[in-house]
Write a protein that holds these residues in place. Structure first.
Motif, PDB file in Angstrom:
ATOM      1  N   SER A 113       0.836  -1.198   0.000  1.00 60.10           N
ATOM      2  CA  SER A 113       0.000   0.000   0.000  1.00 60.10           C
ATOM      3  C   SER A 113       0.871   1.249   0.000  1.00 60.10           C
ATOM      4  O   SER A 113       2.093   1.177   0.090  1.00 60.10           O
ATOM      5  CB  SER A 113      -0.916   0.002   1.227  1.00 60.10           C
ATOM      6  N   THR A 114       0.231   2.373  -0.108  1.00 60.06           N
ATOM      7  CA  THR A 114       0.920   3.654   0.034  1.00 60.06           C
ATOM      8  C   THR A 114       0.276   4.401   1.193  1.00 60.06           C
ATOM      9  O   THR A 114      -0.887   4.172   1.527  1.00 60.06           O
ATOM     10  CB  THR A 114       0.819   4.509  -1.250  1.00 60.06           C
ATOM     11  N   CYS A 115       1.048   5.274   1.811  1.00 65.41           N
ATOM     12  CA  CYS A 115       0.492   6.039   2.916  1.00 65.41           C
ATOM     13  C   CYS A 115       1.125   7.429   2.938  1.00 65.41           C
ATOM     14  O   CYS A 115       2.224   7.636   2.427  1.00 65.41           O
ATOM     15  CB  CYS A 115       0.684   5.328   4.248  1.00 65.41           C
ATOM     16  N   GLU A 116       0.408   8.334   3.541  1.00 66.19           N
ATOM     17  CA  GLU A 116       0.878   9.711   3.665  1.00 66.19           C
ATOM     18  C   GLU A 116       0.231  10.325   4.890  1.00 66.19           C
ATOM     19  O   GLU A 116      -0.785   9.832   5.380  1.00 66.19           O
ATOM     20  CB  GLU A 116       0.535  10.505   2.403  1.00 66.19           C
ATOM     21  N   THR A 117       0.826  11.400   5.368  1.00 65.46           N
ATOM     22  CA  THR A 117       0.350  12.092   6.554  1.00 65.46           C
ATOM     23  C   THR A 117      -0.072  13.515   6.203  1.00 65.46           C
ATOM     24  O   THR A 117       0.614  14.202   5.447  1.00 65.46           O
ATOM     25  CB  THR A 117       1.482  12.174   7.603  1.00 65.46           C
ATOM     26  N   ILE A 118      -1.200  13.920   6.775  1.00 62.68           N
ATOM     27  CA  ILE A 118      -1.607  15.324   6.761  1.00 62.68           C
ATOM     28  C   ILE A 118      -1.905  15.681   8.210  1.00 62.68           C
ATOM     29  O   ILE A 118      -2.790  15.069   8.832  1.00 62.68           O
ATOM     30  CB  ILE A 118      -2.835  15.576   5.870  1.00 62.68           C
ATOM     31  N   GLY A 119      -1.151  16.621   8.744  1.00 59.56           N
ATOM     32  CA  GLY A 119      -1.298  16.967  10.160  1.00 59.56           C
ATOM     33  C   GLY A 119      -0.929  15.774  11.020  1.00 59.56           C
ATOM     34  O   GLY A 119       0.175  15.251  10.933  1.00 59.56           O
ATOM     35  N   THR A 120      -1.891  15.303  11.833  1.00 60.48           N
ATOM     36  CA  THR A 120      -1.639  14.132  12.677  1.00 60.48           C
ATOM     37  C   THR A 120      -2.435  12.924  12.211  1.00 60.48           C
ATOM     38  O   THR A 120      -2.584  11.957  12.943  1.00 60.48           O
ATOM     39  CB  THR A 120      -1.997  14.437  14.146  1.00 60.48           C
ATOM     40  N   LYS A 121      -2.941  12.958  10.980  1.00 60.62           N
ATOM     41  CA  LYS A 121      -3.706  11.830  10.441  1.00 60.62           C
ATOM     42  C   LYS A 121      -2.898  11.108   9.379  1.00 60.62           C
ATOM     43  O   LYS A 121      -2.283  11.722   8.513  1.00 60.62           O
ATOM     44  CB  LYS A 121      -5.025  12.303   9.868  1.00 60.62           C
ATOM     45  N   ILE A 122      -2.925   9.779   9.459  1.00 62.93           N
ATOM     46  CA  ILE A 122      -2.236   8.930   8.491  1.00 62.93           C
ATOM     47  C   ILE A 122      -3.285   8.345   7.556  1.00 62.93           C
ATOM     48  O   ILE A 122      -4.274   7.761   8.008  1.00 62.93           O
ATOM     49  CB  ILE A 122      -1.476   7.790   9.196  1.00 62.93           C
ATOM     50  N   TYR A 123      -3.047   8.477   6.258  1.00 64.54           N
ATOM     51  CA  TYR A 123      -3.940   7.943   5.236  1.00 64.54           C
ATOM     52  C   TYR A 123      -3.229   6.783   4.542  1.00 64.54           C
ATOM     53  O   TYR A 123      -2.104   6.936   4.071  1.00 64.54           O
ATOM     54  CB  TYR A 123      -4.287   9.020   4.210  1.00 64.54           C
ATOM     55  N   THR A 124      -3.875   5.616   4.512  1.00 65.41           N
ATOM     56  CA  THR A 124      -3.326   4.432   3.855  1.00 65.41           C
ATOM     57  C   THR A 124      -4.246   4.061   2.702  1.00 65.41           C
ATOM     58  O   THR A 124      -5.461   3.975   2.882  1.00 65.41           O
ATOM     59  CB  THR A 124      -3.231   3.253   4.845  1.00 65.41           C
ATOM     60  N   PHE A 125      -3.670   3.827   1.519  1.00 69.03           N
ATOM     61  CA  PHE A 125      -4.455   3.557   0.319  1.00 69.03           C
ATOM     62  C   PHE A 125      -4.028   2.255  -0.341  1.00 69.03           C
ATOM     63  O   PHE A 125      -2.835   2.000  -0.513  1.00 69.03           O
ATOM     64  CB  PHE A 125      -4.273   4.681  -0.714  1.00 69.03           C
ATOM     65  N   GLY A 126      -5.014   1.470  -0.759  1.00 64.05           N
ATOM     66  CA  GLY A 126      -4.770   0.288  -1.585  1.00 64.05           C
ATOM     67  C   GLY A 126      -3.997  -0.793  -0.879  1.00 64.05           C
ATOM     68  O   GLY A 126      -3.868  -0.820   0.336  1.00 64.05           O
ATOM     69  N   GLY A 127      -3.510  -1.737  -1.672  1.00 65.94           N
ATOM     70  CA  GLY A 127      -2.686  -2.807  -1.141  1.00 65.94           C
ATOM     71  C   GLY A 127      -3.189  -4.178  -1.528  1.00 65.94           C
ATOM     72  O   GLY A 127      -4.106  -4.347  -2.322  1.00 65.94           O
ATOM     73  N   VAL A 128      -2.559  -5.172  -0.922  1.00 70.76           N
ATOM     74  CA  VAL A 128      -2.846  -6.582  -1.147  1.00 70.76           C
ATOM     75  C   VAL A 128      -2.860  -7.249   0.214  1.00 70.76           C
ATOM     76  O   VAL A 128      -2.088  -6.885   1.106  1.00 70.76           O
ATOM     77  CB  VAL A 128      -1.741  -7.214  -2.040  1.00 70.76           C
ATOM     78  N   ASN A 129      -3.733  -8.250   0.402  1.00 66.64           N
ATOM     79  CA  ASN A 129      -3.766  -8.943   1.684  1.00 66.64           C
ATOM     80  C   ASN A 129      -3.763 -10.456   1.573  1.00 66.64           C
ATOM     81  O   ASN A 129      -4.135 -11.138   2.502  1.00 66.64           O
ATOM     82  CB  ASN A 129      -4.960  -8.473   2.517  1.00 66.64           C
ATOM     83  N   GLY A 130      -3.355 -11.001   0.464  1.00 66.89           N
ATOM     84  CA  GLY A 130      -3.332 -12.447   0.292  1.00 66.89           C
ATOM     85  C   GLY A 130      -4.574 -12.988  -0.375  1.00 66.89           C
ATOM     86  O   GLY A 130      -4.602 -14.122  -0.826  1.00 66.89           O
ATOM     87  N   TYR A 131      -5.630 -12.183  -0.415  1.00 67.30           N
ATOM     88  CA  TYR A 131      -6.873 -12.586  -1.066  1.00 67.30           C
ATOM     89  C   TYR A 131      -7.111 -11.775  -2.326  1.00 67.30           C
ATOM     90  O   TYR A 131      -8.189 -11.784  -2.894  1.00 67.30           O
ATOM     91  CB  TYR A 131      -8.054 -12.426  -0.112  1.00 67.30           C
ATOM     92  N   GLY A 132      -6.103 -11.024  -2.730  1.00 68.14           N
ATOM     93  CA  GLY A 132      -6.222 -10.181  -3.913  1.00 68.14           C
ATOM     94  C   GLY A 132      -6.026  -8.723  -3.566  1.00 68.14           C
ATOM     95  O   GLY A 132      -5.852  -8.353  -2.408  1.00 68.14           O
ATOM     96  N   GLU A 133      -6.059  -7.899  -4.593  1.00 73.77           N
ATOM     97  CA  GLU A 133      -5.920  -6.460  -4.392  1.00 73.77           C
ATOM     98  C   GLU A 133      -7.212  -5.907  -3.814  1.00 73.77           C
ATOM     99  O   GLU A 133      -8.294  -6.448  -4.031  1.00 73.77           O
ATOM    100  CB  GLU A 133      -5.617  -5.784  -5.731  1.00 73.77           C
TER     101      GLU A 133
END
Length: 142
Positions: A113-133
Motif C-alpha cells: 500500500s501507500t500512505c501519507e500524513t496530513i497533520g496528525t492523520k495517516i492515510y493508507t491507500f490500496g494494497g494486497v492482503n493475500g486474497y487479492g488487491e
C-alpha cells in the motif's frame, strides 16, 4: 560520491524496504533479499554521508510495508513477511531511537500500500492482503 553509492547500494539490495525522511536524516526499514525478510532499521545522514544500522529492530522481518512520519515518530504500516500479511503498525521515535507498537492497527492485513500524513492523520491507500488487491482507504489519528 562513489562512497555514498556504495553505502546506499548495500542497504537497497534489500528491497522493497520502506524509506522515510525525517528531520535531516533518511530512515530505511526492513526489506528482503528475496529469501530472508529483515527487521533492520538503517539511517542515512546526507550531511556526513554515513549509513548506520540502528540497534532498534522491527518486531518481525517485513517488506512491502508503507511508512510515513508525524513529528519525530515514523509509522511502519502493515507489510509481508514471506508467508503472512500484517495489520500491525510500529512506531519508531527518531528522537529516542526506540520502537514500540502503535495503539491501533489496520482493519485488515495489508502490504503493497501507500500512505501519507496530513497533520496528525495517516492515510493508507490500496494494497494486497493475500486474497487479492483491494481498495483499502484507512484514516488513523496519531
Amino acid at each position: 560520491k562513489a562512497f555514498i553509492y556504495g553505502l546506499i547500494h548495500r542497504a537497497i539490495q534489500l528491497k522493497p524496504l520502506s524509506v522515510v525522511a525525517n528531520g535531516k536524516k533518511i530512515y530505511l526499514f526492513g526489506g528482503t533479499d528475496g529469501t530472508t525478510y529483515y527487521n533492520t532499521i538503517h539511517v542515512f545522514d546526507p550531511e556526513t554521508e554515513t549509513l548506520s544500522t540502528l540497534s532498534a529492530k522491527l518486531p518481525k522481518g517485513v517488506a512491502h510495508a508503507c511508512a510515513t512520519a508525524v513529528g519525530t515518530k515514523i509509522y511502519i504500516i502493515g507489510g509481508y513477511d514471506g508467508t503472512n500479511y500484517h495489520n500491525e503498525i510500529s512506531m519508531f521515535d527518531t528522537a529516542t531511537q526506540t520502537l514500540t507498537e502503535a495503539p491501533f492497527v489496520l482493519p485488515m492485513p495489508n502490504a503493497y500500500s501507500t500512505c501519507e500524513t496530513i497533520g496528525t492523520k495517516i492515510y493508507t491507500f490500496g494494497g494486497v492482503n493475500g486474497y487479492g488487491e483491494h481498495g483499502l482507504v484507512c484514516v488513523q489519528g496519531t
